[in-house]
Write a protein that holds these residues in place. Structure first.
Motif, mmCIF file in Angstrom:
data_model
loop_
_atom_site.group_PDB
_atom_site.id
_atom_site.type_symbol
_atom_site.label_atom_id
_atom_site.label_comp_id
_atom_site.label_asym_id
_atom_site.label_seq_id
_atom_site.Cartn_x
_atom_site.Cartn_y
_atom_site.Cartn_z
ATOM 1 N N GLU A 1 -5.546 -11.368 -1.765
ATOM 2 C CA GLU A 1 -6.339 -10.586 -0.802
ATOM 3 C C GLU A 1 -7.075 -11.502 0.169
ATOM 4 N N GLN A 2 -7.646 -12.576 -0.339
ATOM 5 C CA GLN A 2 -8.394 -13.498 0.515
ATOM 6 C C GLN A 2 -7.469 -14.261 1.452
ATOM 7 N N ARG A 3 -6.278 -14.584 0.981
ATOM 8 C CA ARG A 3 -5.352 -15.378 1.792
ATOM 9 C C ARG A 3 -4.641 -14.540 2.856
ATOM 10 N N LEU A 4 -4.363 -13.277 2.540
ATOM 11 C CA LEU A 4 -3.595 -12.445 3.466
ATOM 12 C C LEU A 4 -4.449 -11.840 4.566
ATOM 13 N N GLY A 5 -5.732 -11.659 4.319
ATOM 14 C CA GLY A 5 -6.623 -11.196 5.377
ATOM 15 C C GLY A 5 -6.535 -9.706 5.665
ATOM 16 N N PRO A 6 -7.010 -9.279 6.843
ATOM 17 C CA PRO A 6 -7.179 -7.854 7.147
ATOM 18 C C PRO A 6 -5.882 -7.082 7.357
ATOM 19 N N ARG A 7 -4.740 -7.753 7.397
ATOM 20 C CA ARG A 7 -3.475 -7.023 7.542
ATOM 21 C C ARG A 7 -3.200 -6.142 6.331
ATOM 22 N N PHE A 8 -3.820 -6.474 5.182
ATOM 23 C CA PHE A 8 -3.640 -5.722 3.952
ATOM 24 C C PHE A 8 -4.970 -5.100 3.522
ATOM 25 N N LEU A 9 -4.881 -3.910 2.926
ATOM 26 C CA LEU A 9 -6.068 -3.186 2.490
ATOM 27 C C LEU A 9 -6.035 -3.035 0.971
ATOM 28 N N ARG A 10 -7.150 -3.334 0.325
ATOM 29 C CA ARG A 10 -7.277 -3.121 -1.123
ATOM 30 C C ARG A 10 -7.501 -1.625 -1.337
ATOM 31 N N VAL A 11 -6.448 -0.906 -1.731
ATOM 32 C CA VAL A 11 -6.562 0.544 -1.891
ATOM 33 C C VAL A 11 -7.056 0.913 -3.279
ATOM 34 N N HIS A 12 -6.928 -0.017 -4.226
ATOM 35 C CA HIS A 12 -7.304 0.212 -5.616
ATOM 36 C C HIS A 12 -7.527 -1.156 -6.224
ATOM 37 N N ARG A 13 -8.207 -1.204 -7.349
ATOM 38 C CA ARG A 13 -8.457 -2.521 -7.949
ATOM 39 C C ARG A 13 -7.176 -3.262 -8.301
ATOM 40 N N ASN A 14 -6.048 -2.522 -8.424
ATOM 41 C CA ASN A 14 -4.801 -3.195 -8.799
ATOM 42 C C ASN A 14 -3.768 -3.222 -7.686
ATOM 43 N N ALA A 15 -4.144 -2.920 -6.424
ATOM 44 C CA ALA A 15 -3.110 -2.853 -5.385
ATOM 45 C C ALA A 15 -3.635 -3.202 -4.001
ATOM 46 N N LEU A 16 -2.829 -4.001 -3.283
ATOM 47 C CA LEU A 16 -3.018 -4.287 -1.860
ATOM 48 C C LEU A 16 -1.840 -3.683 -1.110
ATOM 49 N N VAL A 17 -2.107 -2.977 -0.009
ATOM 50 C CA VAL A 17 -1.030 -2.345 0.752
ATOM 51 C C VAL A 17 -1.119 -2.786 2.204
ATOM 52 N N ALA A 18 0.028 -3.110 2.791
ATOM 53 C CA ALA A 18 0.061 -3.438 4.214
ATOM 54 C C ALA A 18 -0.374 -2.214 5.017
ATOM 55 N N ARG A 19 -1.296 -2.402 5.944
ATOM 56 C CA ARG A 19 -1.807 -1.269 6.715
ATOM 57 C C ARG A 19 -0.684 -0.544 7.449
ATOM 58 N N GLY A 20 0.267 -1.291 7.969
ATOM 59 C CA GLY A 20 1.355 -0.681 8.717
ATOM 60 C C GLY A 20 2.354 0.063 7.858
ATOM 61 N N ALA A 21 2.259 -0.094 6.516
ATOM 62 C CA ALA A 21 3.203 0.581 5.618
ATOM 63 C C ALA A 21 2.671 1.908 5.089
ATOM 64 N N MET A 22 1.407 2.244 5.401
ATOM 65 C CA MET A 22 0.808 3.474 4.881
ATOM 66 C C MET A 22 1.268 4.660 5.722
ATOM 67 N N GLN A 23 1.869 5.657 5.065
ATOM 68 C CA GLN A 23 2.420 6.795 5.789
ATOM 69 C C GLN A 23 1.661 8.095 5.567
ATOM 70 N N ALA A 24 1.095 8.295 4.375
ATOM 71 C CA ALA A 24 0.418 9.559 4.091
ATOM 72 C C ALA A 24 -0.562 9.364 2.945
ATOM 73 N N LEU A 25 -1.587 10.218 2.912
ATOM 74 C CA LEU A 25 -2.584 10.209 1.841
ATOM 75 C C LEU A 25 -2.681 11.632 1.301
ATOM 76 N N GLU A 26 -2.490 11.781 -0.015
ATOM 77 C CA GLU A 26 -2.480 13.116 -0.614
ATOM 78 C C GLU A 26 -3.162 13.095 -1.975
ATOM 79 N N ARG A 27 -3.594 14.307 -2.398
ATOM 80 C CA ARG A 27 -4.046 14.487 -3.769
ATOM 81 C C ARG A 27 -2.814 14.682 -4.645
ATOM 82 N N ARG A 28 -2.669 13.859 -5.679
ATOM 83 C CA ARG A 28 -1.511 13.919 -6.555
ATOM 84 C C ARG A 28 -1.936 13.588 -7.980
ATOM 85 N N LEU A 29 -1.009 13.739 -8.914
ATOM 86 C CA LEU A 29 -1.249 13.277 -10.271
ATOM 87 C C LEU A 29 -1.044 11.766 -10.303
#
Length: 258
Positions: free
Chosen positions: A187-215
């Motif tokens: 996370e520190q090395r990749l910088g703001p191009r990636f977002l910490r969406v959860h304590r166990n995951a970093l996601v590229a901002r440009g790869a996020m397509q939708a946000l929903e309530r799910r199981l």
């Protein structure tokens, strides 16, 4: 300045071995600031003292190490956690609690030194932290192991990175790779191009397509519960989003990942 360490283990010999190993670590240096034989003693010590990292056993009388880590994580500005245990089955829980590392007994000095380097990266400003060892994100690539070969993966190809057990999974549109680096280091090395969406995951901002309530996965190994998840394109996979990151994910999607 040496890292301040609290050693928490119900076995006196285990604490003594860690003291010896810590004295031999040099980059970064570390000093034992305190010791505790159980979780209650550790909480009492931490109420009156400061440390950079807790070397934490899991199986102890009374409150176990996982629950102690959970309580510490809920505090403001908690110390980093490095689990030190003879049991490997709690690794997933450890990384879900954002542990810096998970060491199995008998602890080797080189593994302890590597864990301390990760702690230093987290608790100190970047200029004072140890240099990264697993890749070359500043040059736009990450180095990964692939069937015994070292290959270069362009950061622009990375969709997400997810902590799983002792490793981090790197996902591109066509391949899955495994990294030895911690998610915090990445996370520190990749910088703001990636977002910490959860304590166990970093996601590229440009790869996020939708946000929903799910199981989504719950706290137990087989539990599921309703929560937020983000869809990662072009693979169409869903990753859990923590409640406090929902607004940031919404903004990233609205901005088109920019």
């Amino acid at each position: 300045m040496a890292l301040r360490v609290l050693v928490v283990d119900d076995e006196m010999l285990a604490r003594a071995r860690l003291r010896t190993l810590l004295a031999e670590c040099a980059s970064p240096a570390a000093a034992v600031a305190g010791e505790a034989a159980h979780a209650g003693q550790a909480l009492e010590w931490l109420a009156a003292n400061r440390c950079d990292v807790v070397l934490l056993d899991i199986h102890m009388p009374g409150l176990d190490g996982v629950e102690l880590a959970r309580r510490l994580r809920a505090q403001d500005d908690p110390p980093a956690i490095v689990f030190v245990t003879a049991h490997a089955e709690h690794a997933l829980q450890a990384f879900e609690l954002d542990a810096v590392d998970y060491l199995t007994k008998p602890v080797r000095r080189d593994r302890l030194q590597a864990a301390l380097q990760r702690v230093a990266t987290r608790v100190r400003p970047p200029a004072a932290a140890a240099p990264p060892t697993g890749g070359d994100a500043d040059a736009g690539v990450l180095l990964v192991n692939d069937l015994g070969r070292r290959i270069r993966v362009p950061v622009s190809d990375v969709l997400y990175l997810k902590a799983e057990l002792k490793y981090v999974t790197l996902r591109t549109a066509t391949h899955t790779h495994v990294l030895d680096d911690s998610l915090t280091d990445l996370e520190q090395r990749l910088g703001p191009r990636f977002l910490r969406v959860h304590r166990n995951a970093l996601v590229a901002r440009g790869a996020m397509q939708a946000l929903e309530r799910r199981l989504v996965p719950g706290d137990g190994a087989d539990d599921v519960a309703e929560g937020w998840a983000v869809r990662v394109g072009p693979v169409g996979e869903w990753l859990t989003v923590s409640r406090r990151q929902v607004a940031a994910v919404k903004d990233a999607i609205a901005e088109g990942g920019l």
